[in-house]
Design a protein around this motif. Structure first.
Motif, short mmCIF file in Angstrom:
data_model
loop_
_atom_site.label_atom_id
_atom_site.label_comp_id
_atom_site.label_asym_id
_atom_site.label_seq_id
_atom_site.Cartn_x
_atom_site.Cartn_y
_atom_site.Cartn_z
N VAL A 138 -22.57 11.51 23.77
CA VAL A 138 -21.22 11.07 24.10
C VAL A 138 -20.82 11.86 25.34
N LEU A 139 -20.75 11.16 26.47
CA LEU A 139 -20.51 11.79 27.77
C LEU A 139 -19.07 11.58 28.19
N LEU A 140 -18.41 12.66 28.61
CA LEU A 140 -17.08 12.59 29.20
C LEU A 140 -17.22 12.76 30.71
N VAL A 141 -16.79 11.75 31.46
CA VAL A 141 -16.83 11.81 32.92
C VAL A 141 -15.40 11.98 33.43
N HIS A 142 -15.13 13.10 34.07
CA HIS A 142 -13.83 13.34 34.68
C HIS A 142 -13.81 12.72 36.08
N ALA A 143 -12.76 11.96 36.39
CA ALA A 143 -12.66 11.19 37.64
C ALA A 143 -13.70 10.08 37.66
N ALA A 144 -13.68 9.29 36.62
CA ALA A 144 -14.73 8.28 36.42
C ALA A 144 -14.60 7.09 37.36
N ALA A 145 -13.44 6.89 37.99
CA ALA A 145 -13.28 5.74 38.88
C ALA A 145 -13.68 6.05 40.31
N GLY A 146 -13.95 7.32 40.64
CA GLY A 146 -14.39 7.67 41.97
C GLY A 146 -15.84 7.27 42.21
N ALA A 147 -16.35 7.60 43.39
CA ALA A 147 -17.70 7.14 43.75
C ALA A 147 -18.76 7.72 42.82
N VAL A 148 -18.76 9.05 42.65
CA VAL A 148 -19.75 9.67 41.76
C VAL A 148 -19.52 9.23 40.33
N GLY A 149 -18.26 9.21 39.89
CA GLY A 149 -17.97 8.80 38.53
C GLY A 149 -18.38 7.37 38.25
N THR A 150 -18.15 6.48 39.19
CA THR A 150 -18.53 5.07 39.01
C THR A 150 -20.01 4.94 38.71
N LEU A 151 -20.85 5.64 39.46
CA LEU A 151 -22.29 5.54 39.24
C LEU A 151 -22.72 6.34 38.02
N THR B 163 -20.63 15.46 23.56
CA THR B 163 -21.81 16.33 23.64
C THR B 163 -22.12 16.81 25.05
N VAL B 164 -21.54 16.15 26.06
CA VAL B 164 -21.84 16.51 27.44
C VAL B 164 -20.69 16.04 28.31
N ALA B 165 -20.43 16.77 29.41
CA ALA B 165 -19.31 16.42 30.30
C ALA B 165 -19.72 16.62 31.75
N LEU B 166 -19.26 15.71 32.60
CA LEU B 166 -19.49 15.81 34.04
C LEU B 166 -18.13 15.82 34.74
N ASP B 167 -17.87 16.88 35.47
CA ASP B 167 -16.58 17.05 36.14
C ASP B 167 -16.71 16.70 37.62
N ALA B 168 -16.06 15.60 38.02
CA ALA B 168 -15.97 15.24 39.43
C ALA B 168 -14.52 15.31 39.90
N ALA B 169 -13.68 15.98 39.11
CA ALA B 169 -12.24 16.01 39.39
C ALA B 169 -11.71 17.39 39.70
N PRO C 217 -20.81 21.97 24.47
CA PRO C 217 -21.56 23.19 24.78
C PRO C 217 -21.46 23.51 26.27
N ARG C 218 -21.20 24.75 26.58
CA ARG C 218 -20.91 25.11 27.97
C ARG C 218 -22.08 24.82 28.90
N GLU C 219 -23.29 24.93 28.39
CA GLU C 219 -24.45 24.65 29.24
C GLU C 219 -24.58 23.16 29.55
N ARG C 220 -23.79 22.33 28.85
CA ARG C 220 -23.82 20.89 29.11
C ARG C 220 -22.51 20.39 29.71
N ILE C 221 -21.75 21.30 30.29
CA ILE C 221 -20.57 20.95 31.08
C ILE C 221 -20.93 21.21 32.53
#
Length: 298
Positions: free
Chosen positions: A138-151, A202-208, A222-226
């Motif tokens: 279960v991935l959380l994408v911050h700023a998901a509508a931006g260029a990196v988030g979109t892809l 379970t994992v997060a990607l911060d583009a914001a 888990p911090r290693e997966r943020i």
């Protein structure tokens, strides 16, 4: 070009001699060039390794047509449509690049669509690989509508992950169309994610930036997966990794092939080269979906 650090209005268009390719290089007649936050940071003087002299050029990503080869370079033959990465000279009519770094543009993609994939495609795919995103996550994408988030949303969905994406309410329908569950960013983000998540994130990607790493920690990721691509300071505070994958023509070619098959999409906000200041301002605003691209040659 720009002669001093400052707002978008410091940018100007200058007439320069066409560059000549050296050994192992090709000259590209640029058709479209991407604009990304890195360009904005360089122009504004926010980069620790900014230009040491002026005037200076800007631009990291391009698509165009090979028009001249360096001595002894067998190909790609002049007339071949290509795309790729460069360093601080991409927003121009011509540039030279190592042939080994070029990716052939599929005919299914326009030049603006191809240029829009260069940086965001390599960043998103590299970040997901570093974070080990797979089916079942279960991935959380911050700023998901931006260029990196979109892809990132689309690549993660292709991998079988469930994706939750933060965006303004105006972009929630857009995220649903990409296959993500949208939530509003800002106050109440943690509670909003918990309300829609089918299980633990379970994992997060911060583009914001702006507290995204802290929110991910509060959600129990888990911090290693943020992974963050924008907030080195908060990453250090919480012991989370900064995920900035190196450039890879191989990884870019994989993203381009998916887009050519219709499996990835990227909205393009196009500006003519003469409106480069407006294009930079659009990126600097932090709003809007997809990718800002300069049309260098229609």
């Amino acid at each position: 070009m720009f002669d001093r650090y400052g707002p978008p209005e410091v940018l100007r268009i200058a007439e320069l001699p066409d560059p000549a390719p050296g050994p192992g290089e090709a000259r590209i007649r640029v058709r479209a060039a991407g604009v990304q936050p890195f360009d904005v940071a360089v122009r504004a003087g926010r980069m620790r390794r900014g230009p040491g002299h002026f005037p200076h050029r800007v631009g990291q990503e391009f698509s165009g047509v090979v028009d001249l080869l360096g001595d002894g370079v067998p190909g790609p033959v002049p007339g071949t449509a290509v795309l790729g990465s460069t360093m601080l000279d991409g927003q121009a009519s011509h540039l030279v690049a190592p042939v080994a770094d070029l990716v052939v543009k599929p005919p299914e993609l326009s030049f603006p669509a191809a240029a829009a994939l260069v940086a965001a495609g390599q960043t998103a795919s590299g970040a997901l690989a570093q974070l080990g995103v797979t089916a079942g996550d279960v991935l959380l994408v911050h700023a998901a509508a931006g260029a990196v988030g979109t892809l990132a949303v689309q690549l993660a969905r292709l991998a079988g992950a469930t994706v939750i994406g933060t965006a303004s309410p105006a972009n929630h329908g857009y995220l649903r169309g990409l296959g993500a569950v949208p939530v509003p960013y800002g106050d109440g983000l943690v509670e909003a994610v918990r309300a829609v998540a089918p299980g633990p994130v379970t994992v997060a990607l911060d583009a914001a930036g702006r507290g995204a790493v802290a929110a991910s920690v509060a959600l129990g990721v888990p911090r290693e997966r943020i992974g963050t691509i924008v907030d080195d300071r908060e990453a250090a505070t919480f012991g989370a990794p900064v995920v900035r994958a190196p450039r890879s023509p191989v990884r870019l070619a994989e993203v381009v092939a998916l887009a050519a098959r219709g499996l990835l999409t990227m909205p393009v906000r196009a500006y003519p080269l003469a409106q480069v200041a407006r294009a930079h301002a659009a990126v600097e605003s932090g709003h809007g979906r997809g990718k800002v691209v300069l049309i260098v040659e229609p």
